[in-house]
Design a protein around this motif. Structure first.
Motif, PDB file in Angstrom:
ATOM      1  N   GLY C 182       0.835  -1.210   0.000  1.00  0.00           N
ATOM      2  CA  GLY C 182       0.000   0.000   0.000  1.00  0.00           C
ATOM      3  C   GLY C 182       0.864   1.252   0.000  1.00  0.00           C
ATOM      4  N   LEU C 183       1.899   1.265   0.817  1.00  0.00           N
ATOM      5  CA  LEU C 183       2.795   2.418   0.839  1.00  0.00           C
ATOM      6  C   LEU C 183       3.581   2.530  -0.458  1.00  0.00           C
ATOM      7  N   ALA C 184       4.108   1.400  -0.928  1.00  0.00           N
ATOM      8  CA  ALA C 184       4.937   1.417  -2.136  1.00  0.00           C
ATOM      9  C   ALA C 184       4.113   1.762  -3.365  1.00  0.00           C
ATOM     10  N   GLY C 185       2.833   1.381  -3.338  1.00  0.00           N
ATOM     11  CA  GLY C 185       1.975   1.628  -4.492  1.00  0.00           C
ATOM     12  C   GLY C 185       1.231   2.951  -4.417  1.00  0.00           C
ATOM     13  N   GLY C 186       1.355   3.639  -3.294  1.00  0.00           N
ATOM     14  CA  GLY C 186       0.653   4.911  -3.175  1.00  0.00           C
ATOM     15  C   GLY C 186      -0.851   4.735  -3.045  1.00  0.00           C
ATOM     16  N   ALA C 187      -1.272   3.753  -2.237  1.00  0.00           N
ATOM     17  CA  ALA C 187      -2.702   3.554  -2.006  1.00  0.00           C
ATOM     18  C   ALA C 187      -3.261   4.688  -1.147  1.00  0.00           C
ATOM     19  N   ASN C 188      -4.566   4.871  -1.226  1.00  0.00           N
ATOM     20  CA  ASN C 188      -5.202   5.951  -0.475  1.00  0.00           C
ATOM     21  C   ASN C 188      -5.786   5.478   0.845  1.00  0.00           C
ATOM     22  N   VAL C 189      -5.972   4.180   0.955  1.00  0.00           N
ATOM     23  CA  VAL C 189      -6.420   3.593   2.216  1.00  0.00           C
ATOM     24  C   VAL C 189      -5.751   2.216   2.328  1.00  0.00           C
ATOM     25  N   ILE C 190      -5.291   1.874   3.518  1.00  0.00           N
ATOM     26  CA  ILE C 190      -4.707   0.549   3.769  1.00  0.00           C
ATOM     27  C   ILE C 190      -5.407  -0.039   4.990  1.00  0.00           C
ATOM     28  N   LEU C 191      -5.976  -1.227   4.827  1.00  0.00           N
ATOM     29  CA  LEU C 191      -6.708  -1.848   5.938  1.00  0.00           C
ATOM     30  C   LEU C 191      -6.050  -3.171   6.302  1.00  0.00           C
ATOM     31  N   CYS C 203     -15.323   5.364   4.103  1.00  0.00           N
ATOM     32  CA  CYS C 203     -16.145   6.093   3.122  1.00  0.00           C
ATOM     33  C   CYS C 203     -15.800   7.582   3.137  1.00  0.00           C
ATOM     34  N   GLY C 204     -15.419   8.085   4.291  1.00  0.00           N
ATOM     35  CA  GLY C 204     -14.987   9.484   4.373  1.00  0.00           C
ATOM     36  C   GLY C 204     -13.724   9.713   3.551  1.00  0.00           C
ATOM     37  N   TRP C 205     -12.749   8.797   3.669  1.00  0.00           N
ATOM     38  CA  TRP C 205     -11.529   8.914   2.869  1.00  0.00           C
ATOM     39  C   TRP C 205     -11.870   8.839   1.374  1.00  0.00           C
ATOM     40  N   VAL C 206     -12.767   7.933   1.040  1.00  0.00           N
ATOM     41  CA  VAL C 206     -13.176   7.790  -0.364  1.00  0.00           C
ATOM     42  C   VAL C 206     -13.717   9.110  -0.886  1.00  0.00           C
ATOM     43  N   GLU C 207     -14.590   9.706  -0.100  1.00  0.00           N
ATOM     44  CA  GLU C 207     -15.208  10.942  -0.592  1.00  0.00           C
ATOM     45  C   GLU C 207     -14.245  12.114  -0.625  1.00  0.00           C
ATOM     46  N   SER C 208     -13.349  12.161   0.346  1.00  0.00           N
ATOM     47  CA  SER C 208     -12.397  13.279   0.325  1.00  0.00           C
ATOM     48  C   SER C 208     -11.418  13.118  -0.839  1.00  0.00           C
ATOM     49  N   TYR C 334       1.807   1.505  11.587  1.00  0.00           N
ATOM     50  CA  TYR C 334       0.580   1.684  10.807  1.00  0.00           C
ATOM     51  C   TYR C 334       0.176   3.159  10.803  1.00  0.00           C
ATOM     52  N   ALA C 335       0.329   3.807  11.933  1.00  0.00           N
ATOM     53  CA  ALA C 335      -0.032   5.223  12.035  1.00  0.00           C
ATOM     54  C   ALA C 335       0.829   6.064  11.095  1.00  0.00           C
ATOM     55  N   GLU C 336       2.111   5.681  10.961  1.00  0.00           N
ATOM     56  CA  GLU C 336       3.024   6.377  10.049  1.00  0.00           C
ATOM     57  C   GLU C 336       2.443   6.483   8.646  1.00  0.00           C
ATOM     58  N   ALA C 337       1.778   5.387   8.226  1.00  0.00           N
ATOM     59  CA  ALA C 337       1.232   5.351   6.867  1.00  0.00           C
ATOM     60  C   ALA C 337      -0.002   6.236   6.719  1.00  0.00           C
ATOM     61  N   GLY C 338      -0.616   6.583   7.859  1.00  0.00           N
ATOM     62  CA  GLY C 338      -1.884   7.315   7.827  1.00  0.00           C
ATOM     63  C   GLY C 338      -1.817   8.658   7.124  1.00  0.00           C
ATOM     64  N   VAL C 339      -0.622   9.221   7.048  1.00  0.00           N
ATOM     65  CA  VAL C 339      -0.492  10.523   6.396  1.00  0.00           C
ATOM     66  C   VAL C 339      -0.880  10.454   4.915  1.00  0.00           C
ATOM     67  N   PHE C 340      -0.828   9.244   4.359  1.00  0.00           N
ATOM     68  CA  PHE C 340      -1.172   9.100   2.939  1.00  0.00           C
ATOM     69  C   PHE C 340      -2.633   8.711   2.714  1.00  0.00           C
ATOM     70  N   PHE C 341      -3.399   8.572   3.771  1.00  0.00           N
ATOM     71  CA  PHE C 341      -4.791   8.136   3.599  1.00  0.00           C
ATOM     72  C   PHE C 341      -5.671   9.306   3.149  1.00  0.00           C
ATOM     73  N   GLY C 342      -6.668   8.948   2.367  1.00  0.00           N
ATOM     74  CA  GLY C 342      -7.679   9.920   1.972  1.00  0.00           C
ATOM     75  C   GLY C 342      -7.286  10.681   0.713  1.00  0.00           C
TER      76      GLY C 342
END
Lengths: 342, 342, 342, 342
Positions: C182-191, C203-208, C334-342
């Motif tokens: 997810g990080l290497a691919g530049g995903a917008n959400v990682i679960l 769904c909030g990340w999706v919409e933003s 995991y929190a580190e990756a959160g900056v790329f979410f949304g």
């Protein structure tokens, strides 16, 4: 001469290569100017444009997608659609329009050219390879490479576990991707939309494969269907069945094989990864040549035509003819692959 | 019916795919038995064979090289060569022989079939794509993909350093790989054996490229030559010059560009990596279909023929005709690419 | 000295590289002889062996799977299992046993070594990277590369269509593949399985994401679960729901996002293609070094140990300790990756 | 807080991933503003900047090269260089500077931080993996993957022709790429700059390999040298010999092996393709994490530090210390690989 360009329909690796070739040759050899229309036919319909010149096409050759955006908008189905398109083309002083797209996009171009005198040239695009007037369309080779590489990887598991491996690939109406990738990947069963499959026969191949050697790999086109519709749904359509509509034929098949043979089955659904990313060398070559020849047709004033591949030559065919018939897999060609089943 | 199979000439991804298709269809549909001859024509000449049946062809589809080995042995040039070949074919009770190879290997097959009544069927193979009777040969698409991917990577350096990047690809007599990979990779100059290049013109493209944007990428076929032979060597031949013979035209070109333009130049020589490794999906498809159709020809007793690709069809052509002429790059096709130079 | 080797558990690219390194160094440097046991612990349990010498390991370095076969057989759970294993080891005069596998396979080795005096050395293997005693296990890097490449391709579609793209990757209990890819691919959400997700937040990340730029790409580990179990099934388990058990969390998520946001969503399920095919260079390097160091441990008579990676060093740790704890994703990482979410 | 960013030295896949991570976290979590300096230290020296914000870093994660450009400019060697750098940093109101680069670029950062009070944080970059303070640098894994894939392809030819295959890879002073790719690719000889090779021993391995099985594959780092310098050139340096300087050690080695063993030898020179194109998943992960942790250091005001990988952790080390010593291949590690030679 001012040339408009638009790309319509679904993603397809090679769209940018066409655009680049059009612009490079048009500007450098013929002194054309270009107008990019955004989002397929919505661009000329609503007058949305994008600057399109040599700097705009730098570096786009290896990139998937389309810098012009795309849509499935059909001006023929909109009130006053044709009038609006013609007005916007006139407003932007467009002398010729190159439409890059599949059956729908080119169908609009054919109608506009033949019935309304819009000077259109078409470039065929379909990842499914189902346009009858051309030997191949760009995007197809890329999709087949991606699916083949996935099948290659599944062989490892097939060799060491007793699991049936189902891989669902694109192809709603034509099984070209399934057939080519299945043959290239050494699949044990290939199922295509052109020929309804017999689930008993499929289970027979599964069991005979287990006897001889390894676990079987089954490539199934998303549009493939069993002979007995009622096996899939009670009311005769796939769509009425929630989980089937959602998960597709690959999952249905895996579940059915598990139930009937008692063997564990797993599904891979490639989905959109088949139509994204960088085009293969063949697709870049084909798309580039389509672009070079399409702009030649524009320069020649040879409108109402589409470029097409015949052998190693790029030829021009009538737009109307080009989109008249879906090119499906010939039964004889499918039968050829049968020697590898089971 | 007992069918002999041999593979001759240089490596080419797809050879194993042909062998597998021959055997699978021959055994399963026609009840053939097979004899593998080792190392090209040396096999029937010296009577070296290898077991060839369905277990022997399992898992070979994605593998480069050839399970039968290869050589450049030519029985027509050996004393008693033809007699020995015929004796060994008789000894192994071979009713038909499938020869998979390029100009040389198929030339032997043509002579044996036409003049000595040996029941041969040919399958064309050349990574250089220079056989005139077929649209494409397998191996070519794989080589073009490898070279294109290499060019893709060079673009990164071209974009951030002021270095001329020269990449030498295969092609002694025909520039197909250079042309296809150069176009697909977005090279700024493509040099092929069919047309001697003007080093001043090349340096002109280099300098104009630097002015516009980035450092240039030059794809050069190993057989490309400058117009003035004396530029390369004093006595008129490349071969007399130790370091040039060793390093090839790519290094010569880089050195010459450095000297003339003052720009740093670097060379990549892909060498044998272009002909090794797993075949592309297209090559596996083509090789598999060649194999299926060649065994059909055997079954039909249609000897003295070679299978060939025409558009999307596999056809049969006379072996003699098939190897009569080298298929080189048409000047018009090369000129088409010129719009991207500089 | 005679050394037995077995591979247990699921497929993992790199198993053959370990086997090759063991044999090459054991034979050449220490004069060992080898006995291959087939199909994991079933081999020593039932006395099934396979010849294992230098010719047997030629050419296997780049190949996925394992030449020794695998199984999940656990002799500790069989009546008389330990006795049978010991008898068969004695029968084949085995002085040391190298077990290559994950938690289960190594757990058996630990018990046999610690409680029954069987001279075992372990080599850790898990594609999920969830063994706590080693920085990385081989197979993981290959899986992450495959998943990343798939995400790369999805970006093309994300850039040109308004579709939510869900990609389900491996990881039942640990989210390492999802997190890295997810990080290497530049995903917008990682679960990931380690942290239950809030479907409203997703769904909030999706919409933003749609507001800012493109369609979102969501990477979901197969073991990820929403906070509210009842959202997935009525009776609290995924398994009771036919289509969900079959299709997995990826399809569930796509359907749920469609329902809640009104955006079209598509799923890619990579499945077994993540664990097949040729290992990445890193995995071959790691697996080879594991093999070299494991045979050193055998030669040293240092049993009851497992080789492990610490930084760039290969070290030895106690087998029992090695399998004591599942290595899950640290919340801080995991929190580190959160900056790329949304 | 305003943060300047620059990238120096040669190309390296992953530079853009660092820049993106810095900006994403800096802006979103800490509210930083960014200033991009162009072309390494030339940017702050001459005051050339580039806008650097979230839109500027979109889509750059998978792209090779650097959006900021690079150079080898060293302000410490320019008259008034330090003063100019400080003036330009002040002019752009830069509160902290992140320098991404190798030994030279970071050496400047260390001096500026330690002696002139410039608030610098460093991010290590070298494709050669020769920085001592970090387990790995990004770019290295990508290069090793490319070289390994090339070696994989050469095996096909090695298996069917009697040709020695030499492949020259990067590494002037450290043999990491040769060692890792050689091991991962199953090379028969690996030659590195850290240990001068004995040409007789190399020819011995070549001949023993031919006896056992196939043609040998030799991986040679560009900086590798034979024991007897006079073998290469008469006056003791490689550089004085035109064609050798041009073609490199790979060609020299091939020629020498041909001369001594009578076997045909071919060279592949990968050149710049090793440092271009998209980064591997590992490199993107490492580069992203370096970026995230470097901006944390900036936020903490922890200047004069460099981020580094230790095991799976990102740590901070003193900039001066980090660049003090070249990390070369340990003789013991090289010896480990020797079991596969010949």
């Amino acid at each position: 001469m001012r040339v408009g360009v638009l790309t319509g329909g679904g993603d397809c690796p090679g769209l940018n290569a066409v655009i680049r070739a059009l612009v490079r040759k048009g500007v450098q050899e013929y002194g054309h100017e270009f107008v990019g229309f955004r989002d397929g036919w919505r661009g000329p319909l609503e007058g949305h444009t994008k600057q399109l010149d040599i700097p705009a096409v730098r570096g786009i050759l290896p990139r998937g997608g389309t810098i012009l955006g795309s849509s499935r908008t059909n001006p023929l189905k909109m009130e006053d659609g044709v009038r609006k398109v013609k007005e916007n083309l006139a407003k932007h002083e467009v002398d010729a329009l190159v439409a890059i797209g599949g059956e729908d996009t080119l169908g609009v171009a054919a109608t506009l050219a033949d019935q309304y005198g819009v000077p259109c040239v078409g470039v065929p695009k379909t990842i499914d390879n189902d346009l009858s007037a051309t030997d191949y369309t760009f995007g197809f080779d890329t999709a087949v490479n991606i699916a083949t590489e996935a099948i290659d990887r599944l062989h490892t598991t097939a060799e060491s576990h007793m699991r049936v491996l189902v891989i669902e690939v694109m192809g709603r109406h034509a099984g070209w991707i399934a057939l080519h990738a299945g043959l290239a990947g050494g699949a044990n069963v290939i199922l295509i939309p052109e020929q309804r499959f017999d689930i008993d026969e499929v289970c027979g191949w599964v069991e005979s494969r287990f006897k001889v050697r390894y676990a079987p790999i089954i490539v199934v086109a998303e549009g493939a269907m069993p002979k007995d519709g009622e096996l899939v749904t009670k009311d005769g359509t796939l769509d009425s069945f929630g989980h089937v509509r959602l998960s597709g034929i690959g999952d249905w098949l895996a579940k059915e094989i598990e139930k009937r043979t008692g063997k564990e089955a797993r599904t891979t659904v490639l989905g959109h990864i088949q139509r994204g990313g960088t085009p293969s060398a063949f697709d870049r070559w084909l798309a580039t040549r389509f672009g070079l020849h399409a702009i030649d047709a524009v320069q020649d004033g040879d409108f109402g035509k589409m470029v097409a591949l015949r052998g190693t030559d790029i030829v021009r065919v009538a737009l109307g003819e080009a989109t008249a018939k879906l090119k499906t897999v010939d039964p004889a060609l499918y039968a050829e692959a049968g020697v590898f089943f089971g």
